[in-house]
Scaffold this active site. Structure first.
Site, PDB file in Angstrom:
ATOM      1  CE  LYS A 189     -11.088  -7.996 -12.892  1.00 56.58           C
ATOM      2  NZ  LYS A 189     -10.470  -7.038 -13.805  1.00 56.58           N
ATOM      3  CG  ASP A 190     -10.353  -9.416  -5.284  1.00 58.69           C
ATOM      4  OD1 ASP A 190      -9.787  -9.856  -6.302  1.00 58.69           O
ATOM      5  OD2 ASP A 190      -9.850  -8.560  -4.539  1.00 58.69           O
ATOM      6  CB  SER A 216      -2.096  -2.506  -6.875  1.00 52.13           C
ATOM      7  OG  SER A 216      -2.729  -2.782  -5.656  1.00 52.13           O
ATOM      8  CG  HIS A 249      -2.185  -0.852   0.931  1.00 54.85           C
ATOM      9  ND1 HIS A 249      -2.111  -2.212   0.737  1.00 54.85           N
ATOM     10  CD2 HIS A 249      -3.503  -0.531   0.789  1.00 54.85           C
ATOM     11  CE1 HIS A 249      -3.327  -2.686   0.507  1.00 54.85           C
ATOM     12  NE2 HIS A 249      -4.190  -1.686   0.540  1.00 54.85           N
ATOM     13  CD  GLU A 309       0.689 -33.527  -0.220  1.00 54.27           C
ATOM     14  OE1 GLU A 309       0.486 -34.545  -0.892  1.00 54.27           O
ATOM     15  OE2 GLU A 309      -0.217 -32.866   0.303  1.00 54.27           O
TER      16      GLU A 309
END
Lengths: 313, 436
Positions: B247-248, B223, B219, B291
């Site tokens: 959007k998220d 971004s 911040h 994994e």
């Protein structure tokens, strides 16, 4: 700058050593003749069989599970434990409370206990709360009774083997005569792959020779309570289906929850998408094409006509 | 926040005003993920992975806490307690499948988030610390994921723990002692399981702390965006809420659909069958694999097969750790002034080769260490190091970047402005306007 120079040399070192490894690997690969794994050519991939619990809509066929349980009880339970399943769990197979109680109290093996009077180790009849008792007191006892092989616990066997229930079904029906078995190339089994003392040839088993003697040998070995004809194939399928249940008794809940989640989330995602488009409707840059009165040339014509008519535009 | 046009928080209700004066938490939320955080208006869906990663972390923490209510961290009882969760705990099967697949999905979104950062040059100034904190999170996740896989105490848990802690024994002089100290014994057992459980419970909260720093550092400059051109003015940004929350939110719906489809219909797809066999120190699995999210690194570990000055095993360990550590130097390795890969033709080509290379490493990492897979892993490992340490620093010398847009809003509006309608954007529903 220093970072980049340093990185260059570190990079050279790693690249150099991997390429050196690669070259030695290539040389070794080219110079050593390829070893053919003969055992591999006799190994068979499990056959698939249809069971009602397969697929995203799968549910258990209770009657089949009961038949499978009967096969386990009469054939497998002599050697194989079912440590993670309790008698009370059998209610999920469709048995009522009295039946579960009867199955527990009539089970052929008793559960270890302590004599309340003397404190000496003793055994008692199982109750619905008990897990299935092991046929052997411990691993040493199990091995000594089975030619030094350990019969695995069956509760999770479907989850613990590649191809799960298909493998179990194929293994149970897969015993072959080692003298007559031929692989795809038509070769017979070489002497060193023939079963040794106390072993049995089964091309579905990873090293071809398994310590377990053929458990299901003849049609009618188990007399099904529901009258289904007990062929070898039917018994193998039923017990495999039963072992799917023992491995994951909550399978049906999982499928049901999954569809509820799919429906709920599809609606939520659609609403989320519409909300997203709605919030962004003014901000999305879109190529625009004007028609009708908004079309630039029509607008010019209109303005011209207005001017000619002396209208104030 | 960083931009002059960022909105200061003005509480509307008396309650929020009262709270804000005493604890400016509403102010913090508003400025971080609310209407007070201006975000470049051109973020693509590739910028959703960050928020999804944060969501996946929270899913892991919540399901993990509840699983810990029922789990028994003992070498005698761990496997049984997991089966108890699967059979007798209310919705225990769901919790466990969510947690176990949640780890895979967490790594998936974090890897995509990282690839997005790599492609768009998000690691470049002034966001170097954002990038490095992200890598710290990735390292902590790897430690957490590894220790979590040990907890069910199945065959792969035990042998995975043995192989991975065995890596420390490659360190000269102190190696074997260090391995014993880490395990609390000569092999993984009660002592190791107990401390792995303690750390597996602790580390996610440390990840959460580093995540706060990661977001805080983000911040300060704000971004980044797909053009790589910095924000020039208010016309380049939109408030985080409601634009990016919406959007998220949509992305979260899609993520959850895929997640629940796997949890409900293929819950053991990412697992290994051997982990449904209780740990047995006397029986080694024929093929020990970690994994899937460790496969690329596992391939690098096994690619070093010759003793060259140092023993091959040590080279493997060094290579595996260097593969991640070198990413910390990325902001200084890549000296191109152009941030976004979209405007860097040469970089873009090598980027996609790198992605294919990492996919190849992942593929061979999950296979047995046999030829020809070992040779493939050696080729892929050589390219991995060459890409970051040799090719990337040299690209700017040979590359002619494409012309950059002068600003984000220019890039957004490019090709959409019509002379007749200077605004170039017409609201849907305006009479006479057809959206093509």
């Amino acid at each position: 700058m220093f970072v980049r120079i340093g990185a260059f040399f570190v990079g050279l070192a790693f690249v150099g050593v991997t390429l050196f490894s690669l070259i030695t690997g290539v040389i070794a690969y080219v110079t050593t003749p390829a070893e053919e794994n003969v055992a591999e050519t006799f190994h068979l991939h499990p056959r698939t069989f249809d069971v009602s619990s397969n697929g995203p809509f799968g549910t258990f066929d209770r009657r089949q599970l009961q038949r499978g349980f009967q096969v386990y009880k009469e054939v497998c339970a002599g050697c194989h434990s079912l440590n993670y399943v309790a008698f009370r769990d059998l209610a999920a197979l469709g048995y009522d409370e009295a039946e579960v109680k009867a199955i527990a109290s009539q089970w052929q093996i008793e559960v270890p206990d302590i004599n309340p009077d003397t404190g000496e180790p003793s055994t008692r009849k199982p109750t619905p709360a008990d897990r299935f008792p092991s046929p052997y007191a411990n691993e040493v006892a199990a091995r000594s009774a089975n030619n030094n092989a350990l019969p695995p616990d069956l509760s999770l066997i479907v989850e613990a083997r590649e191809d799960g229930s298909d493998y179990i079904y194929s293994l149970l029906t897969g015993y072959r005569n080692p003298a007559t078995f031929r692989n795809e190339k038509g070769q017979t089994l070489p002497a060193d792959l023939r079963p040794g003392n106390g072993l049995h040839f089964n091309p579905y088993f990873h090293n071809l020779n398994i310590a377990m003697p053929p458990p299901i040998t003849a049609d009618g070995q188990v007399t099904y309570a529901d009258g289904t004809k007990s062929t070898v194939d039917q018994m193998a399928k039923d017990v495999s289906a039963f072992l799917i249940w023992t491995a994951e008794p909550k399978l049906e809940n999982r499928h049901r929850t999954g569809w509820a989640a799919m429906i709920f989330l599809s609606i939520a995602t659609l609403l989320g998408y519409l909300a997203y488009r709605n919030v962004w409707r003014d901000q999305k840059a879109k190529p625009v094409a004007y028609t009708g009165t908004m079309k630039p040339e029509n607008r010019e014509k209109r303005d011209e006509a207005s001017r000619e008519a002396g209208l104030n535009t | 926040m960083a931009y002059a046009w960022a909105q200061a928080y003005e509480p509307k209700s008396p309650l929020m005003k009262w709270v804000d004066q005493r604890l400016p938490l509403p102010r913090l939320v508003y400025g971080t993920v609310g209407g007070g955080y201006p975000v470049p208006r051109n973020l693509s869906h590739m910028y959703n992975w960050g928020a999804l990663s944060g969501f996946a972390l929270i899913v892991q923490i919540i399901t993990g806490i509840v699983l810990a209510f029922h789990y028994v961290p003992s070498s005698e009882g761990a496997f049984d307690s997991v089966e108890r969760i699967m059979r007798d705990v209310n919705q225990g099967w769901l919790l466990r499948y969510l947690h176990m697949n949640g780890a895979s999905f967490f790594f998936m979104v974090v890897y995509l988030h990282t690839f997005r950062g790599l492609y768009y040059g998000s690691y470049k100034a002034p966001r170097e610390i954002v990038w490095m904190l992200g890598l710290v999170i990735l390292l902590l996740m790897m430690a957490t994921g590894f220790m979590g896989y040990v907890l069910p105490w199945g065959q792969m848990s035990f042998w995975g723990a043995k192989v991975i802690t065995g890596l420390f024994s490659a360190i000269p002089l102190i190696g074997p002692t260090l391995q014993e100290w880490l395990l609390g014994g000569f092999a993984p057992d009660q002592a190791a399981l107990n401390r792995f459980f303690g750390l597996h419970y602790l580390l996610p909260f440390i990840i959460f702390g580093v995540l706060i720093l990661h977001v805080w550092a983000l911040h300060i400059p704000g971004s980044s965006n797909p053009t790589g051109v910095e924000v020039k003015g208010p016309e380049d940004t939109l408030p985080f809420h409601p634009y990016y929350t919406a959007k998220d939110g949509f992305a979260l719906g899609v993520f959850l659909l895929v997640f629940f489809a796997v949890v409900s219909f293929l819950p053991n797809y990412f697992g290994h069958v051997d982990n449904y066999i209780p740990a047995n120190p006397l029986s080694t699995p024929s093929h020990i694999v970690p994994e899937w999210y460790f496969w690329p690194f596992y391939a690098i570990l096994r690619a070093f097969t010759v003793d060259f000055i140092l023993p091959a095993k040590l080279w493997g360990v060094l290579g595996m750790f260097a593969a991640i550590i070198l990413l910390f130097f990325l902001p200084w390795l890549d000296s191109s002034p152009v941030r976004s890969g979209a405007y860097r033709p040469l970089f873009k080509m090598f980027f996609w080769i790198l992605i294919a290379d990492i996919a190849l490493l992942g593929f061979v990492g999950g296979l047995p260490a046999e030829e020809p897979y070992v040779m493939l892993s050696q080729l892929a490992t050589a390219y991995y190091f060459a890409h970051f340490l040799i090719i990337l620093p040299l690209i700017p010398k040979f590359e002619k970047p494409l012309p950059l847009p002068s600003s984000i809003s220019e890039a957004v509006l490019k090709g959409t402005t019509s002379k007749a309608a200077p605004a170039g954007i017409a609201a849907p529903g305006t009479p006479g306007v057809v959206h093509a």
